[in-house]
Design a protein around this motif. Structure first.
Motif, PDB file in Angstrom:
ATOM      1  N   ILE A  69      25.895  -0.166  28.800  1.00 41.16           N
ATOM      2  CA  ILE A  69      26.744  -1.050  28.015  1.00 41.16           C
ATOM      3  C   ILE A  69      27.798  -0.229  27.289  1.00 41.16           C
ATOM      4  O   ILE A  69      27.483   0.670  26.510  1.00 41.16           O
ATOM      5  CB  ILE A  69      25.913  -1.850  26.988  1.00 41.16           C
ATOM      6  CG1 ILE A  69      24.774  -2.595  27.681  1.00 41.16           C
ATOM      7  CG2 ILE A  69      26.802  -2.836  26.235  1.00 41.16           C
ATOM      8  CD1 ILE A  69      23.825  -3.275  26.724  1.00 41.16           C
ATOM      9  N   GLY A  70      29.066  -0.559  27.554  1.00 42.05           N
ATOM     10  CA  GLY A  70      30.166   0.134  26.887  1.00 42.05           C
ATOM     11  C   GLY A  70      30.972  -0.832  26.030  1.00 42.05           C
ATOM     12  O   GLY A  70      31.386  -1.894  26.504  1.00 42.05           O
ATOM     13  N   LYS A  71      31.157  -0.480  24.773  1.00 43.17           N
ATOM     14  CA  LYS A  71      31.920  -1.305  23.841  1.00 43.17           C
ATOM     15  C   LYS A  71      32.638  -0.395  22.862  1.00 43.17           C
ATOM     16  O   LYS A  71      32.177   0.720  22.600  1.00 43.17           O
ATOM     17  CB  LYS A  71      31.009  -2.243  23.031  1.00 43.17           C
ATOM     18  CG  LYS A  71      30.312  -3.358  23.789  1.00 43.17           C
ATOM     19  CD  LYS A  71      29.330  -4.073  22.870  1.00 43.17           C
ATOM     20  CE  LYS A  71      28.662  -5.263  23.537  1.00 43.17           C
ATOM     21  NZ  LYS A  71      29.562  -6.414  23.613  1.00 43.17           N
ATOM     22  N   PRO A  72      33.745  -0.862  22.267  1.00 40.97           N
ATOM     23  CA  PRO A  72      34.319  -0.103  21.144  1.00 40.97           C
ATOM     24  C   PRO A  72      33.379  -0.158  19.947  1.00 40.97           C
ATOM     25  O   PRO A  72      32.559  -1.075  19.830  1.00 40.97           O
ATOM     26  CB  PRO A  72      35.639  -0.816  20.875  1.00 40.97           C
ATOM     27  CG  PRO A  72      35.485  -2.172  21.455  1.00 40.97           C
ATOM     28  CD  PRO A  72      34.559  -2.027  22.619  1.00 40.97           C
ATOM     29  N   LEU A  73      33.497   0.818  19.062  1.00 38.62           N
ATOM     30  CA  LEU A  73      32.616   0.906  17.904  1.00 38.62           C
ATOM     31  C   LEU A  73      32.596  -0.394  17.105  1.00 38.62           C
ATOM     32  O   LEU A  73      31.527  -0.823  16.632  1.00 38.62           O
ATOM     33  CB  LEU A  73      33.069   2.064  17.006  1.00 38.62           C
ATOM     34  CG  LEU A  73      32.247   2.298  15.739  1.00 38.62           C
ATOM     35  CD1 LEU A  73      30.811   2.651  16.074  1.00 38.62           C
ATOM     36  CD2 LEU A  73      32.884   3.382  14.884  1.00 38.62           C
ATOM     37  N   LEU A  74      33.750  -1.037  16.944  1.00 37.34           N
ATOM     38  CA  LEU A  74      33.829  -2.290  16.183  1.00 37.34           C
ATOM     39  C   LEU A  74      32.847  -3.323  16.718  1.00 37.34           C
ATOM     40  O   LEU A  74      32.130  -3.975  15.948  1.00 37.34           O
ATOM     41  CB  LEU A  74      35.259  -2.838  16.241  1.00 37.34           C
ATOM     42  CG  LEU A  74      35.484  -4.238  15.650  1.00 37.34           C
ATOM     43  CD1 LEU A  74      35.246  -4.211  14.142  1.00 37.34           C
ATOM     44  CD2 LEU A  74      36.887  -4.738  15.959  1.00 37.34           C
ATOM     45  N   LEU A  75      32.772  -3.468  18.048  1.00 39.36           N
ATOM     46  CA  LEU A  75      31.885  -4.473  18.633  1.00 39.36           C
ATOM     47  C   LEU A  75      30.417  -4.049  18.569  1.00 39.36           C
ATOM     48  O   LEU A  75      29.531  -4.896  18.443  1.00 39.36           O
ATOM     49  CB  LEU A  75      32.296  -4.766  20.070  1.00 39.36           C
ATOM     50  CG  LEU A  75      33.632  -5.497  20.240  1.00 39.36           C
ATOM     51  CD1 LEU A  75      33.908  -5.810  21.695  1.00 39.36           C
ATOM     52  CD2 LEU A  75      33.654  -6.784  19.406  1.00 39.36           C
ATOM     53  N   GLY A  80      25.722  -5.243  17.475  1.00 34.83           N
ATOM     54  CA  GLY A  80      24.479  -4.481  17.456  1.00 34.83           C
ATOM     55  C   GLY A  80      23.904  -4.287  16.070  1.00 34.83           C
ATOM     56  O   GLY A  80      22.818  -4.792  15.760  1.00 34.83           O
ATOM     57  N   LEU A  81      24.635  -3.566  15.210  1.00 25.96           N
ATOM     58  CA  LEU A  81      24.111  -3.317  13.864  1.00 25.96           C
ATOM     59  C   LEU A  81      23.923  -4.603  13.074  1.00 25.96           C
ATOM     60  O   LEU A  81      22.976  -4.726  12.287  1.00 25.96           O
ATOM     61  CB  LEU A  81      25.040  -2.361  13.107  1.00 25.96           C
ATOM     62  CG  LEU A  81      25.096  -0.920  13.625  1.00 25.96           C
ATOM     63  CD1 LEU A  81      25.984  -0.074  12.728  1.00 25.96           C
ATOM     64  CD2 LEU A  81      23.701  -0.316  13.717  1.00 25.96           C
ATOM     65  N   MET A  82      24.815  -5.577  13.292  1.00 27.06           N
ATOM     66  CA  MET A  82      24.653  -6.842  12.556  1.00 27.06           C
ATOM     67  C   MET A  82      23.434  -7.626  13.022  1.00 27.06           C
ATOM     68  O   MET A  82      22.937  -8.499  12.307  1.00 27.06           O
ATOM     69  CB  MET A  82      25.914  -7.681  12.662  1.00 27.06           C
ATOM     70  CG  MET A  82      27.065  -7.161  11.802  1.00 27.06           C
ATOM     71  SD  MET A  82      26.688  -7.098  10.040  1.00 27.06           S
ATOM     72  CE  MET A  82      26.901  -8.833   9.608  1.00 27.06           C
ATOM     73  N   VAL A 233      20.042 -11.813  25.195  1.00 25.60           N
ATOM     74  CA  VAL A 233      20.914 -12.716  24.441  1.00 25.60           C
ATOM     75  C   VAL A 233      22.365 -12.243  24.532  1.00 25.60           C
ATOM     76  O   VAL A 233      23.289 -13.061  24.643  1.00 25.60           O
ATOM     77  CB  VAL A 233      20.455 -12.812  22.970  1.00 25.60           C
ATOM     78  CG1 VAL A 233      21.442 -13.636  22.142  1.00 25.60           C
ATOM     79  CG2 VAL A 233      19.069 -13.448  22.892  1.00 25.60           C
ATOM     80  N   LEU A 234      22.581 -10.920  24.526  1.00 26.67           N
ATOM     81  CA  LEU A 234      23.932 -10.373  24.669  1.00 26.67           C
ATOM     82  C   LEU A 234      24.573 -10.846  25.967  1.00 26.67           C
ATOM     83  O   LEU A 234      25.768 -11.150  26.012  1.00 26.67           O
ATOM     84  CB  LEU A 234      23.868  -8.843  24.633  1.00 26.67           C
ATOM     85  CG  LEU A 234      25.198  -8.090  24.785  1.00 26.67           C
ATOM     86  CD1 LEU A 234      26.066  -8.308  23.552  1.00 26.67           C
ATOM     87  CD2 LEU A 234      24.948  -6.609  25.017  1.00 26.67           C
ATOM     88  N   LYS A 235      23.761 -10.939  27.022  1.00 29.22           N
ATOM     89  CA  LYS A 235      24.271 -11.340  28.338  1.00 29.22           C
ATOM     90  C   LYS A 235      24.275 -12.849  28.537  1.00 29.22           C
ATOM     91  O   LYS A 235      24.801 -13.344  29.537  1.00 29.22           O
ATOM     92  CB  LYS A 235      23.410 -10.706  29.442  1.00 29.22           C
ATOM     93  CG  LYS A 235      23.413  -9.185  29.453  1.00 29.22           C
ATOM     94  CD  LYS A 235      24.776  -8.640  29.800  1.00 29.22           C
ATOM     95  CE  LYS A 235      24.778  -7.120  29.908  1.00 29.22           C
ATOM     96  NZ  LYS A 235      26.118  -6.591  30.241  1.00 29.22           N
ATOM     97  N   SER A 236      23.719 -13.592  27.576  1.00 28.77           N
ATOM     98  CA  SER A 236      23.515 -15.028  27.781  1.00 28.77           C
ATOM     99  C   SER A 236      24.685 -15.902  27.375  1.00 28.77           C
ATOM    100  O   SER A 236      24.773 -17.062  27.769  1.00 28.77           O
ATOM    101  CB  SER A 236      22.273 -15.490  27.009  1.00 28.77           C
ATOM    102  OG  SER A 236      22.548 -15.510  25.605  1.00 28.77           O
ATOM    103  N   GLY A 237      25.575 -15.372  26.523  1.00 24.41           N
ATOM    104  CA  GLY A 237      26.658 -16.192  25.975  1.00 24.41           C
ATOM    105  C   GLY A 237      26.355 -16.682  24.571  1.00 24.41           C
ATOM    106  O   GLY A 237      27.237 -17.162  23.871  1.00 24.41           O
ATOM    107  N   HIS A 239      25.431 -15.613  20.734  1.00 26.23           N
ATOM    108  CA  HIS A 239      25.782 -14.360  20.060  1.00 26.23           C
ATOM    109  C   HIS A 239      24.550 -13.478  19.880  1.00 26.23           C
ATOM    110  O   HIS A 239      23.477 -13.943  19.469  1.00 26.23           O
ATOM    111  CB  HIS A 239      26.441 -14.617  18.704  1.00 26.23           C
ATOM    112  CG  HIS A 239      27.195 -13.417  18.233  1.00 26.23           C
ATOM    113  ND1 HIS A 239      26.606 -12.437  17.472  1.00 26.23           N
ATOM    114  CD2 HIS A 239      28.467 -12.998  18.461  1.00 26.23           C
ATOM    115  CE1 HIS A 239      27.487 -11.486  17.227  1.00 26.23           C
ATOM    116  NE2 HIS A 239      28.622 -11.793  17.815  1.00 26.23           N
ATOM    117  N   ALA A 240      24.716 -12.186  20.180  1.00 22.92           N
ATOM    118  CA  ALA A 240      23.595 -11.250  20.231  1.00 22.92           C
ATOM    119  C   ALA A 240      22.848 -11.132  18.910  1.00 22.92           C
ATOM    120  O   ALA A 240      21.658 -10.814  18.892  1.00 22.92           O
ATOM    121  CB  ALA A 240      24.091  -9.875  20.673  1.00 22.92           C
ATOM    122  N   THR A 241      23.522 -11.361  17.786  1.00 18.96           N
ATOM    123  CA  THR A 241      22.854 -11.215  16.492  1.00 18.96           C
ATOM    124  C   THR A 241      21.704 -12.210  16.317  1.00 18.96           C
ATOM    125  O   THR A 241      20.789 -11.964  15.529  1.00 18.96           O
ATOM    126  CB  THR A 241      23.857 -11.402  15.342  1.00 18.96           C
ATOM    127  OG1 THR A 241      24.562 -12.624  15.531  1.00 18.96           O
ATOM    128  CG2 THR A 241      24.843 -10.250  15.289  1.00 18.96           C
TER     129      THR A 241
END
Length: 411
Positions: A69-75, A80-82, A233-237, A239-241
């Motif tokens: 999984i590649g994302k900018p730090l903001l995402l 993730g952290l949220m 959940v990240l792949k489901s649509g 929100h991952a949080t």
């Protein structure tokens, strides 16, 4: 806090300890949160702007099993952290529901009704300003949130003036507010659903439920399944949080069915909450604020602040929150269904309502989900920052004027 030291027949001793620790961390974390937001604004409006933007866009590649999984730090921070922040929110909600301020129905009437009104009135005010703009209306929930850390941080500046009952009511309203926000995110900010990913998410959730039912108290299996759930959940649509929320609700607390004293029984939920809460208060939320609150004020004029979207957010938070909360409290008292808490009169309730107008973290988070257009997001951030600052300043000086210097009882 020093005021919360003596248990009542309805409040277990461990719940009071948890509540005291909660207040301590949230209040101190709120100060750090404010500092992070100020630093973000300084960075975004100084020669450091390019470095600030580059920091937010740092590419981060993470491998989880076969997934890369590649994302900018903001995402990574927002997705993730949220999720860890929402995990802690869910742990707090479950603890309060099983052994804290939400466990007694008699204690729930006032904060539940106030929280619902404190969500509905700001949403209606936002609608009044933006009903003709479908794109702006995606953010109708932005002014419905309360940032408990920021609010308790401001209350901490008032010291002993603030009665314990005000902190209790504010925290309970904010917890219910968070629960409503979670439901809003789940129902209104999910898109492009993947049935396959949702099925695998349901399998992971069912496995956690089975562990809970069988009395497994080791945190390892729950957290491992929580990571699997987050990926699904990240792949489901969805929100991952929300994976953090689901995981938190599955972590076991004390078992009411056994004969062990609840004040002495080991609670995996409290163990995890105590381990994660300082990280959330002092690292995750300040980092989230730093990467999301950096609004460039270059070229912004008064007319921009008076535009429909930021005005809807400002009026929703600064006016809608106190009107909804205080109006609901007055209605409950007039109907004889609830009383103001000990040490609080109408003036103190108004101050509490103003503090609940500090939206900040959850408002920023909902804005990031609602607006893909950077211009609309910036307008929302402008409204959130303006409203949170106004609510904090007005609430602080209002409470400083109406609360006794030593926090004595009010008539």
């Amino acid at each position: 806090m020093s005021e919360i030291t003596t248990p009542t027949p309805r409040t277990p001793r461990r719940a009071l300890r948890a509540l005291s620790e909660f207040f301590r961390l949230e209040a101190a974390g709120g100060i750090v949160l404010i500092a992070a937001a100020v630093l973000a604004l300084i960075a975004a409006n100084s020669p450091l702007q390019a470095a600030y933007e580059a920091f937010r866009e740092i590419p981060v590649q993470v491998r989880i099993g076969a997934l890369d999984i590649g994302k900018p730090l903001l995402l990574w921070i927002n997705d993730g952290l949220m999720a860890i922040f929402f995990l802690v929110v869910a742990l707090e909600i479950k603890r309060e529901a099983l052994s804290g301020q939400l466990a007694e129905r008699s204690q729930l009437v006032l904060p539940v009704v106030c929280a619902i009104a404190g969500v509905a009135v700001p949403a209606l005010l936002f609608y009044a300003f933006n009903r003709g703009d479908a794109a702006a209306m995606r953010g109708w929930a932005v002014p419905t949130a309360t940032d408990i850390a920021f609010a308790l941080g401001v209350l901490a500046l008032l010291g002993s003036r603030v009665p314990a009952a005000m902190k209790l009511l504010l925290s309970t309203i904010a917890v219910i507010d968070d629960l409503i926000a979670i439901l809003i995110i789940a129902f209104f900010y999910s898109h492009g659903l993947s049935v396959t990913a949702l099925i695998w998410a349901a399998v992971a959730l069912a496995a956690m439920w089975l562990l809970n039912r069988r009395g497994v108290k080791s945190l390892g299996p729950y957290l491992a399944l929580g990571v699997v759930l987050w990926v699904c959940v990240l792949k489901s649509g969805v929100h991952a949080t929300l994976a953090g929320v689901a995981t938190g609700l599955m972590i076991p607390h004390v078992d009411k069915r056994n004969n062990i004293d609840d004040d002495k029984e080991h609670s995996p939920l409290e163990t995890l909450e105590h381990a994660l809460h300082p990280w959330v208060a002092y690292a995750i939320l300040p980092l989230f604020a730093f990467v999301n609150a950096g609004l460039s004020l270059s070229g912004i004029e008064m007319k921009d602040m008076l535009a429909a979207l930021p005005m809807g957010v400002v009026i929703g938070l600064v006016v809608g929150k106190p009107v909804g909360i205080v109006g609901a409290a007055l209605a409950m008292r007039a109907l004889g269904w609830a009383r103001f808490p000990a040490g609080m009169d109408l003036r103190a309730m108004v101050g509490l309502g103003l503090m609940c107008g500090i939206g900040f973290t959850m408002s920023l988070f909902i804005a990031s989900l609602a607006y893909q257009d950077p211009l609309l997001f910036d307008e929302a951030v402008l409204g959130i920052l303006g409203a949170s600052l106004l609510s904090a300043v007005i609430g602080y000086f209002w409470l400083r004027a109406v609360l006794p210097a030593r926090g004595g009882a009010q008539g």
